[in-house]
Scaffold this motif. Structure first.
Motif, short mmCIF file in Angstrom:
data_model
loop_
_atom_site.label_atom_id
_atom_site.label_comp_id
_atom_site.label_asym_id
_atom_site.label_seq_id
_atom_site.Cartn_x
_atom_site.Cartn_y
_atom_site.Cartn_z
N VAL A 56 0.83 -1.21 0.00
CA VAL A 56 0.00 0.00 0.00
C VAL A 56 0.87 1.26 0.00
O VAL A 56 1.76 1.41 0.83
CB VAL A 56 -0.91 0.00 1.25
CG1 VAL A 56 -1.76 1.27 1.30
CG2 VAL A 56 -1.80 -1.23 1.26
N GLY A 57 0.58 2.17 -0.93
CA GLY A 57 1.40 3.38 -1.06
C GLY A 57 2.81 2.98 -1.43
O GLY A 57 3.78 3.42 -0.83
N CYS A 58 2.90 2.15 -2.48
CA CYS A 58 4.18 1.50 -2.84
C CYS A 58 5.19 2.47 -3.42
O CYS A 58 6.37 2.14 -3.55
CB CYS A 58 3.92 0.36 -3.82
SG CYS A 58 3.29 0.96 -5.41
N ILE A 80 0.05 -0.61 -4.97
CA ILE A 80 -0.92 0.45 -5.34
C ILE A 80 -0.44 1.78 -4.80
O ILE A 80 0.20 1.87 -3.74
CB ILE A 80 -2.35 0.14 -4.82
CG1 ILE A 80 -2.38 0.02 -3.29
CG2 ILE A 80 -2.89 -1.12 -5.45
CD1 ILE A 80 -3.80 0.03 -2.74
N ASP A 81 -0.78 2.83 -5.53
CA ASP A 81 -0.38 4.17 -5.12
C ASP A 81 -1.24 5.20 -5.85
O ASP A 81 -1.82 4.91 -6.90
CB ASP A 81 1.11 4.41 -5.45
CG ASP A 81 1.71 5.48 -4.55
OD1 ASP A 81 2.41 5.10 -3.59
OD2 ASP A 81 1.45 6.67 -4.79
N LEU A 82 -1.29 6.39 -5.27
CA LEU A 82 -2.02 7.51 -5.88
C LEU A 82 -1.17 8.27 -6.89
O LEU A 82 -1.69 9.09 -7.63
CB LEU A 82 -2.37 8.55 -4.80
CG LEU A 82 -3.40 8.26 -3.74
CD1 LEU A 82 -3.44 9.42 -2.75
CD2 LEU A 82 -4.76 8.11 -4.40
N THR A 107 -4.38 3.81 -7.75
CA THR A 107 -5.70 3.86 -7.13
C THR A 107 -5.57 4.30 -5.67
O THR A 107 -4.47 4.38 -5.13
CB THR A 107 -6.39 2.47 -7.21
OG1 THR A 107 -7.77 2.63 -6.85
CG2 THR A 107 -5.77 1.45 -6.29
N ASP A 108 -6.71 4.58 -5.05
CA ASP A 108 -6.74 5.02 -3.66
C ASP A 108 -7.02 3.81 -2.75
O ASP A 108 -8.06 3.16 -2.87
CB ASP A 108 -7.87 6.06 -3.52
CG ASP A 108 -7.92 6.69 -2.13
OD1 ASP A 108 -7.41 6.08 -1.17
OD2 ASP A 108 -8.49 7.78 -2.02
N ALA A 109 -6.09 3.54 -1.85
CA ALA A 109 -6.22 2.38 -0.96
C ALA A 109 -7.47 2.49 -0.08
O ALA A 109 -8.01 1.47 0.37
CB ALA A 109 -4.98 2.27 -0.08
N GLN A 110 -7.91 3.70 0.17
CA GLN A 110 -9.08 3.88 1.06
C GLN A 110 -10.39 3.45 0.40
O GLN A 110 -11.31 3.00 1.07
CB GLN A 110 -9.16 5.35 1.50
CG GLN A 110 -10.26 5.60 2.52
CD GLN A 110 -10.29 7.03 3.02
OE1 GLN A 110 -9.25 7.65 3.23
NE2 GLN A 110 -11.48 7.58 3.22
N SER A 123 3.05 -2.17 4.15
CA SER A 123 3.35 -0.80 3.72
C SER A 123 4.60 -0.26 4.41
O SER A 123 4.80 -0.48 5.61
CB SER A 123 2.17 0.14 4.01
OG SER A 123 2.48 1.41 3.48
N ARG A 124 5.42 0.44 3.63
CA ARG A 124 6.55 1.20 4.20
C ARG A 124 6.18 2.67 4.08
O ARG A 124 6.23 3.25 3.00
CB ARG A 124 7.82 0.88 3.38
CG ARG A 124 9.08 1.53 3.92
CD ARG A 124 10.32 1.17 3.11
NE ARG A 124 10.46 1.95 1.90
CZ ARG A 124 11.49 1.84 1.02
NH1 ARG A 124 12.43 0.94 1.23
NH2 ARG A 124 11.55 2.59 -0.06
N PHE A 125 5.73 3.23 5.19
CA PHE A 125 5.42 4.67 5.27
C PHE A 125 4.38 5.13 4.25
O PHE A 125 4.42 6.28 3.80
CB PHE A 125 6.70 5.52 5.13
CG PHE A 125 7.75 5.16 6.16
CD1 PHE A 125 7.52 5.37 7.51
CD2 PHE A 125 8.96 4.58 5.78
CE1 PHE A 125 8.46 5.03 8.47
CE2 PHE A 125 9.91 4.22 6.73
CZ PHE A 125 9.66 4.45 8.08
C1 SAM Z 1 6.14 8.49 2.19
S1 SAM Z 1 5.70 7.84 0.62
C2 SAM Z 1 6.31 6.17 0.76
C3 SAM Z 1 6.48 5.53 -0.57
C4 SAM Z 1 7.06 4.10 -0.54
N1 SAM Z 1 6.23 3.20 0.24
C5 SAM Z 1 8.46 4.10 0.00
O1 SAM Z 1 8.67 3.67 1.14
O2 SAM Z 1 9.37 4.52 -0.73
C6 SAM Z 1 3.94 7.63 0.81
C7 SAM Z 1 3.26 7.04 -0.41
O3 SAM Z 1 1.89 6.79 -0.08
C8 SAM Z 1 1.09 7.10 -1.22
N2 SAM Z 1 -0.29 7.33 -0.78
C9 SAM Z 1 -0.74 8.31 0.04
N3 SAM Z 1 -2.07 8.19 0.21
C10 SAM Z 1 -2.47 7.09 -0.50
C11 SAM Z 1 -3.73 6.46 -0.73
N4 SAM Z 1 -4.86 6.93 -0.19
N5 SAM Z 1 -3.77 5.37 -1.53
C12 SAM Z 1 -2.63 4.89 -2.11
N6 SAM Z 1 -1.42 5.45 -1.94
C13 SAM Z 1 -1.34 6.54 -1.14
C14 SAM Z 1 1.79 8.34 -1.80
O4 SAM Z 1 1.41 8.59 -3.13
C15 SAM Z 1 3.26 7.96 -1.62
O5 SAM Z 1 3.76 7.27 -2.72
#
Ligand code: SAM
Length: 284
Positions: A56-58, A80-82, A107-110, A123-125
């Protein structure tokens, strides 16, 4: 309603227009920096061979690639990511790695309606940015088979993260402090309060929530000269936001101060600073 009007439209814009392209340009620096923390959360998923995992938020996809290696060719990983620019980089890196079991989706994970049930969610951050975290984690639990494992890493408070704080403190000698965000507002430190995280996961129907205090020294910019690490830090996170409308002169002044502040931490081939994160695990 289109996805761009959805509950996270502000974050979608932020991660597409401002921060996504910046993360892409800093991808290898950020991946080196965050790799040990991502691995710690990945290890907590246990044996992954043959399993299906959602990342999630890859972002730029390095964790999805690592997960795809761990699940092997009989497993499946969906990142998945926005952020379109970050996903473009993820697809490039994945095609270099030649992993057929890995795919990505913007897409939006929510709110995304997942069609298959995953064995694990990682998920990493990437989970601290939801407008409605309980709704988002409820949606993610719905994407998991009962008994599947959720494992993610998120930041503790900014004050406990030297690598955020030392550059920020140096910058605040020259600029007024930002308005503190409302507690729990979407952002990198939204999950700093472990009790809140537990409440969100309970509210979303997860069980067996475990939150481990993870302290780790990070090596920033291994092999890079101090000047380059300084510039990267000034372009990152809270500091970057503070300097958004600053003059070139002020940015130069702040950059000099940040360089001086981090010089004592430059040991061997990297700037070595402490970090504090939560390793969170729960059962769907
Ligand atoms: C701090 S970055 C971390 C990216 C990656 N996981 C990494 O560790 O390199 C946060 C990520 O979460 C994604 N993100 C934020 N809200 C999201 C959502 N509702 N659905 C999917 N992705 C989301 C952002 O687009 C961003 O790529």
């Amino acid at each position: 309603m289109t996805e761009s009007d959805g509950p996270n439209s502000e974050q979608r814009q932020y991660w597409n227009e401002q921060t996504g392209p910046k993360w892409v340009s800093m991808q290898s620096f950020l991946d080196d920096l965050l790799d040990p923390l991502g691995r710690a959360a990945t290890d907590r998923l246990g044996e992954l061979a043959g399993k299906s995992v959602l990342d999630v938020g890859c972002g730029c996809g390095s964790t999805s690639i690592e997960l795809a290696r761990r699940v092997g060719e009989n497993g499946a990983v969906l990142g998945i990511d926005l952020s379109r620019p970050m996903l473009e980089r993820a697809r490039e890196l994945a095609s270099d790695a030649g992993l057929d079991q890995l795919s990505f989706l913007e897409t939006d994970a929510q709110t995304h309606r997942f069609e298959t049930k995953m064995d694990a969610v990682f998920s990493r951050f990437g989970v601290m940015f939801f407008a409605d975290p309980v709704a988002a984690f409820t949606n993610l639990r719905g994407a998991m088979r009962p008994g599947g494992t959720l494992s993610f890493v998120c930041w503790q408070a900014i004050q406990d993260n030297e690598w955020f704080m030392a550059p920020l403190a140096a910058a605040l000698e020259h600029i007024p402090p930002p308005e503190p965000p409302a507690p729990g507002a979407p952002g990198p430190f939204a999950f700093a309060d472990a009790e809140r995280v537990e409440g969100i996961l309970d509210g979303a129907g997860f069980s067996g929530v475990e939150i481990a205090d993870h302290r780790q020294e990070l090596g920033l910019g291994k092999g890079l000269p101090l000047e380059e690490v300084t510039e990267l830090l000034v372009r990152l996170g809270p500091l970057n936001r503070l300097l958004q409308d600053a003059s070139a002169e002020l940015i130069e002044t702040v950059t000099c101060s940040v360089g001086e502040a981090i010089r004592p931490y430059h040991v061997d081939d990297a700037v070595r600073m402490s970090s504090a994160s939560w390793l969170v695990r729960a059962v769907a």
